[in-house]
Design an enzyme around this catalytic site. Structure first.
Site, PDB file in Angstrom:
ATOM      1  N   LYS A   1     -18.562  -3.567  35.672  1.00 49.46           N
ATOM      2  CA  LYS A   1     -17.725  -2.390  35.377  1.00 49.46           C
ATOM      3  C   LYS A   1     -16.514  -2.327  36.289  1.00 49.46           C
ATOM      4  O   LYS A   1     -15.398  -2.085  35.841  1.00 49.46           O
ATOM      5  CB  LYS A   1     -18.500  -1.085  35.633  1.00 49.46           C
ATOM      6  CG  LYS A   1     -19.498  -0.708  34.606  1.00 49.46           C
ATOM      7  CD  LYS A   1     -20.165   0.599  35.007  1.00 49.46           C
ATOM      8  CE  LYS A   1     -20.702   0.519  36.366  1.00 49.46           C
ATOM      9  NZ  LYS A   1     -21.761   0.921  37.004  1.00 49.46           N
TER      10      LYS A   1
ATOM     11  N   ARG B   1     -22.999   9.874  33.830  1.00 49.01           N
ATOM     12  CA  ARG B   1     -24.158   9.006  33.921  1.00 49.01           C
ATOM     13  C   ARG B   1     -25.425   9.681  33.407  1.00 49.01           C
ATOM     14  O   ARG B   1     -26.478   9.073  33.386  1.00 49.01           O
ATOM     15  CB  ARG B   1     -24.377   8.680  35.398  1.00 49.01           C
ATOM     16  CG  ARG B   1     -24.331   7.220  35.752  1.00 49.01           C
ATOM     17  CD  ARG B   1     -24.292   7.193  37.267  1.00 49.01           C
ATOM     18  NE  ARG B   1     -24.696   5.958  37.827  1.00 49.01           N
ATOM     19  CZ  ARG B   1     -23.860   5.024  38.279  1.00 49.01           C
ATOM     20  NH1 ARG B   1     -22.565   5.188  38.179  1.00 49.01           N
ATOM     21  NH2 ARG B   1     -24.311   3.937  38.825  1.00 49.01           N
TER      22      ARG B   1
ATOM     23  N   ARG C   1     -24.637 -10.516  45.727  1.00 44.36           N
ATOM     24  CA  ARG C   1     -23.278  -9.978  45.882  1.00 44.36           C
ATOM     25  C   ARG C   1     -22.990  -9.665  47.353  1.00 44.36           C
ATOM     26  O   ARG C   1     -23.839  -9.162  48.078  1.00 44.36           O
ATOM     27  CB  ARG C   1     -23.163  -8.692  45.053  1.00 44.36           C
ATOM     28  CG  ARG C   1     -21.830  -7.983  45.230  1.00 44.36           C
ATOM     29  CD  ARG C   1     -21.581  -7.002  44.132  1.00 44.36           C
ATOM     30  NE  ARG C   1     -22.371  -5.776  44.232  1.00 44.36           N
ATOM     31  CZ  ARG C   1     -22.270  -4.767  43.375  1.00 44.36           C
ATOM     32  NH1 ARG C   1     -21.443  -4.842  42.351  1.00 44.36           N
ATOM     33  NH2 ARG C   1     -23.012  -3.695  43.524  1.00 44.36           N
TER      34      ARG C   1
ATOM     35  N   ARG D   1     -23.628  -4.276  50.110  1.00 45.76           N
ATOM     36  CA  ARG D   1     -23.551  -2.849  49.824  1.00 45.76           C
ATOM     37  C   ARG D   1     -24.877  -2.191  50.176  1.00 45.76           C
ATOM     38  O   ARG D   1     -25.935  -2.790  50.003  1.00 45.76           O
ATOM     39  CB  ARG D   1     -23.225  -2.651  48.332  1.00 45.76           C
ATOM     40  CG  ARG D   1     -22.153  -1.635  48.100  1.00 45.76           C
ATOM     41  CD  ARG D   1     -21.743  -1.603  46.657  1.00 45.76           C
ATOM     42  NE  ARG D   1     -22.703  -0.883  45.823  1.00 45.76           N
ATOM     43  CZ  ARG D   1     -22.465  -0.527  44.570  1.00 45.76           C
ATOM     44  NH1 ARG D   1     -21.296  -0.831  44.023  1.00 45.76           N
ATOM     45  NH2 ARG D   1     -23.360   0.126  43.876  1.00 45.76           N
TER      46      ARG D   1
ATOM     47  N   ARG E   1     -32.075   1.470  40.492  1.00 44.31           N
ATOM     48  CA  ARG E   1     -30.802   1.682  39.772  1.00 44.31           C
ATOM     49  C   ARG E   1     -30.918   1.217  38.320  1.00 44.31           C
ATOM     50  O   ARG E   1     -30.408   1.873  37.416  1.00 44.31           O
ATOM     51  CB  ARG E   1     -29.671   0.935  40.492  1.00 44.31           C
ATOM     52  CG  ARG E   1     -29.209   1.682  41.749  1.00 44.31           C
ATOM     53  CD  ARG E   1     -28.583   0.757  42.767  1.00 44.31           C
ATOM     54  NE  ARG E   1     -27.348   0.162  42.330  1.00 44.31           N
ATOM     55  CZ  ARG E   1     -26.872  -0.997  42.800  1.00 44.31           C
ATOM     56  NH1 ARG E   1     -27.545  -1.680  43.712  1.00 44.31           N
ATOM     57  NH2 ARG E   1     -25.732  -1.461  42.363  1.00 44.31           N
TER      58      ARG E   1
HETATM   59  P1  ADP Z   1     -23.772   0.764  40.221  1.00 46.75           P
HETATM   60  O1  ADP Z   1     -23.388   1.116  38.809  1.00 46.75           O
HETATM   61  O2  ADP Z   1     -23.698  -0.704  40.515  1.00 46.75           O
HETATM   62  O3  ADP Z   1     -25.092   1.344  40.652  1.00 46.75           O
HETATM   63  P2  ADP Z   1     -21.794   2.629  41.377  1.00 46.75           P
HETATM   64  O4  ADP Z   1     -20.819   2.288  42.443  1.00 46.75           O
HETATM   65  O5  ADP Z   1     -21.252   3.092  40.059  1.00 46.75           O
HETATM   66  O6  ADP Z   1     -22.681   1.321  41.223  1.00 46.75           O
HETATM   67  O7  ADP Z   1     -22.805   3.751  41.914  1.00 46.75           O
HETATM   68  C1  ADP Z   1     -23.474   3.611  43.150  1.00 46.75           C
HETATM   69  C2  ADP Z   1     -24.348   4.833  43.428  1.00 46.75           C
HETATM   70  O8  ADP Z   1     -23.523   6.021  43.507  1.00 46.75           O
HETATM   71  C3  ADP Z   1     -25.381   5.184  42.341  1.00 46.75           C
HETATM   72  O9  ADP Z   1     -26.597   4.447  42.487  1.00 46.75           O
HETATM   73  C4  ADP Z   1     -25.592   6.682  42.612  1.00 46.75           C
HETATM   74  O10 ADP Z   1     -26.391   6.896  43.766  1.00 46.75           O
HETATM   75  C5  ADP Z   1     -24.191   7.149  42.946  1.00 46.75           C
HETATM   76  N1  ADP Z   1     -23.440   7.597  41.738  1.00 46.75           N
HETATM   77  C6  ADP Z   1     -22.308   7.026  41.218  1.00 46.75           C
HETATM   78  N2  ADP Z   1     -21.894   7.696  40.126  1.00 46.75           N
HETATM   79  C7  ADP Z   1     -22.785   8.708  39.931  1.00 46.75           C
HETATM   80  C8  ADP Z   1     -22.926   9.739  38.958  1.00 46.75           C
HETATM   81  N3  ADP Z   1     -22.052   9.875  37.940  1.00 46.75           N
HETATM   82  N4  ADP Z   1     -23.966  10.613  39.074  1.00 46.75           N
HETATM   83  C9  ADP Z   1     -24.856  10.508  40.093  1.00 46.75           C
HETATM   84  N5  ADP Z   1     -24.794   9.548  41.039  1.00 46.75           N
HETATM   85  C10 ADP Z   1     -23.775   8.651  40.971  1.00 46.75           C
END
Ligand code: ADP
Length: 216
Positions: free
Chosen positions: A13, A87, A126, A155, A166
């Site tokens: 993404k 999400r 990664r 990360r 996740r």
């Molecule tokens: P990935 O999709 O690889 O898990 P992101 O950088 O999009 O990576 O998200 C990392 C973390 O940030 C998620 O596991 C969650 O804890 C938090 N997060 C991101 N976006 C949201 C959201 N819209 N609602 C709730 N938590 C979020």
């Protein structure tokens, strides 16, 4: 244009939203990045979010809603690509209402589809350059030897336990959101396997067609 990009963790993404942002001159609003920035800055939102992120769980909705709404407002309610938001169905409802109050709506939602075994390999191998955030993969695009090893980091949530959570959270909470947009007729499903350029051209082909069909 108002776009959103969906896909499980490790689906690319971030990479594809950067490319789409360049092609269509859009600003990326990534809730993951906003949350990581808040954690690094030690703000009240960041302090509340940290343990959720570390465990691979969703951050409480009100924190995310505040961060996302601020970023959307700053962007004048248009010319953005949402990465990682909404999400959950609850977040999708908030977003629709929020945009509607400014006479706006999402025009197109891109969903990247990648099988689980590829996701796990991409995430666990990664690595990031601490300073620039440049992403590497230990096998496919290893960090150049001139970067000192201590500057190459992983990360917070790229460890096996958080990766599994996740992926499960994505299936339970975010799949239904894709369906919500499918029913609205604005979901584009893209094969997210293969090289970065091919995936990008698949997306652009569909978004171009879509944006002529779905004017703002
Ligand atoms: P990935 O999709 O690889 O898990 P992101 O950088 O999009 O990576 O998200 C990392 C973390 O940030 C998620 O596991 C969650 O804890 C938090 N997060 C991101 N976006 C949201 C959201 N819209 N609602 C709730 N938590 C979020």
């Amino acid at each position: 244009m108002r776009l959103a990009i969906f896909g499980p963790p490790g689906s690319g993404k971030g990479t594809q939203s950067t490319r789409l942002a360049n092609s269509y001159n859009l600003t990326i609003i990534s809730t993951g990045d906003l949350i990581r920035e808040a954690i690094a800055a030690g703000t009240p939102c960041g302090r509340e979010a940290e343990s959720y992120v570390r465990h691979g769980e969703l951050v409480p909705g009100k924190v995310v809603r505040e961060l996302a709404n601020q970023a959307i407002a700053k962007q004048g309610y248009s010319e953005f690509i949402l990465d990682g938001y909404p999400r959950t169905l609850e977040q999708a409802g908030w977003l629709s209402e929020y945009l509607k109050s400014y006479n706006a709506r999402l025009q197109c939602v891109v969903s990247l589809m990648v099988p689980d075994e590829i996701l796990v390999s991409r995430l666990s191998r990664r690595r990031l350059h601490r300073e620039t955030g440049q992403i590497y993969h230990l096998d496919y695009s290893p960090p150049p030897p001139d970067i000192p090893p201590e500057e190459i980091i992983q990360r917070l949530d790229d460890h096996p336990e958080a990766i599994l959570i996740r992926l499960e959270t994505y299936r339970a909470e975010t799949f239904p959101v894709e369906d919500y947009y499918r029913r609205k007729g604005i979901l584009i499903e893209i094969d997210g396997t293969g090289d970065v350029e091919s995936i990008q051209s698949r997306i652009v082909k569909h978004v171009d067609r879509f944006s002529t069909l779905m004017p703002a």
